[in-house]
Design a protein around this motif. Structure first.
Motif, short mmCIF file in Angstrom:
data_model
loop_
_atom_site.label_atom_id
_atom_site.label_comp_id
_atom_site.label_asym_id
_atom_site.label_seq_id
_atom_site.Cartn_x
_atom_site.Cartn_y
_atom_site.Cartn_z
N VAL A 288 34.36 -16.47 45.73
CA VAL A 288 33.58 -17.32 46.79
C VAL A 288 33.80 -15.43 47.32
CG1 VAL A 288 33.33 -17.83 48.99
CG2 VAL A 288 35.36 -19.24 46.92
N GLU A 289 32.32 -15.47 47.73
CA GLU A 289 31.69 -14.25 47.59
C GLU A 289 30.82 -14.45 49.24
OE1 GLU A 289 28.61 -13.29 45.19
OE2 GLU A 289 29.80 -13.56 44.44
N ILE A 290 30.56 -13.87 50.18
CA ILE A 290 29.53 -14.03 51.30
C ILE A 290 28.75 -12.19 51.57
CG2 ILE A 290 30.72 -14.98 52.66
CD1 ILE A 290 31.54 -13.11 54.79
N ARG B 156 24.85 -18.58 41.34
CA ARG B 156 25.69 -18.98 42.16
C ARG B 156 24.89 -19.66 44.11
NH1 ARG B 156 26.14 -12.94 44.56
NH2 ARG B 156 23.96 -12.49 45.38
N PRO B 157 24.99 -20.16 44.81
CA PRO B 157 23.32 -20.62 45.47
C PRO B 157 23.01 -19.65 46.44
CG PRO B 157 26.05 -21.66 46.05
CD PRO B 157 25.93 -20.94 44.72
N ASP B 158 21.76 -19.98 46.66
CA ASP B 158 21.12 -19.25 47.78
C ASP B 158 21.49 -18.95 49.41
OD1 ASP B 158 20.36 -16.64 46.31
OD2 ASP B 158 18.72 -17.97 45.10
N ARG C 269 29.86 -18.14 39.65
CA ARG C 269 31.18 -18.03 38.49
C ARG C 269 29.91 -17.20 37.86
NH1 ARG C 269 33.22 -22.43 38.14
NH2 ARG C 269 33.30 -24.33 39.41
N TYR C 270 30.36 -16.36 37.26
CA TYR C 270 30.34 -15.13 36.05
C TYR C 270 30.73 -14.72 34.78
CZ TYR C 270 34.76 -12.89 37.76
OH TYR C 270 35.82 -12.97 38.46
#
Length: 174
Positions: A5-7, A63-65, A73-74
């Motif tokens: 999970v990214e920010i 990933r969504p923008d 996912r990578y």
């Protein structure tokens, strides 16, 4: 496929953010220089990360923008010859653009905290909550939001997309 999970957010006070991240991680962080080449591809993003020391990684991710915590996912493959791989991929796929940055990496629990100085953009931070197999996306988002609060990251400073997207947008506005 692994996920996190990214920010991403703009950083206005580099020193203050670095101090908070150092306190929380109990380290001064690790400096990593990166030169990312983004290639044209039909879905997701494909980049070659050159660590400028003879090693690199080919990274595909989706990933969504959107701003705020989001699932990414990578897939990552290491390479010991990033320059040659860059030539081959450039010829085969075409280059979308390049991102050069100096990254200061802090580890806080299951989260990779990046303090980035991006050439042509300025200072940003990224949180990557590395998801455990049993964790839900909501749990990962909560970890990210809690850490945002501890680091003093405001919702107003959040940005969408990748650095490549921000650079392309800046270039169009010139």
């Amino acid at each position: 496929m692994p996920s996190n999970v990214e920010i991403k957010a703009k950083v206005s006070d580099l020193t203050q953010f670095a101090q908070k991240a150092a306190e929380l991680s109990q380290s001064e962080g690790t400096i990593i220089r990166q030169h990312d080449t983004f290639f044209s591809c039909s879905q997701g993003r494909l980049k070659l990360r050159d660590f400028m020391n003879g090693s690199g990684q080919l990274i595909f991710y989706e990933r969504p923008d959107t701003d705020g915590p989001k699932l990414s996912r990578y897939s990552i493959t290491p390479t010991s010859d990033p320059q040659s791989l860059q030539v081959v991929l450039s010829e085969a796929l075409g280059v979308k653009g390049e991102v050069k940055k100096e990254r200061r990496l802090f580890l806080i629990g299951q989260t990779r905290v990046h303090l980035d100085t991006v050439e042509g953009l300025g200072h940003y931070m990224e949180l990557e909550v590395v998801m455990r197999p049993e964790q839900t996306v909501a749990e990962g988002q909560q970890v990210a939001e809690d850490l945002m609060e501890k680091l003093g990251v405001s919702k107003e400073s959040l940005v969408t997309g990748a650095y490549m997207d921000l650079l392309l947008k800046e270039h169009k506005e010139i």
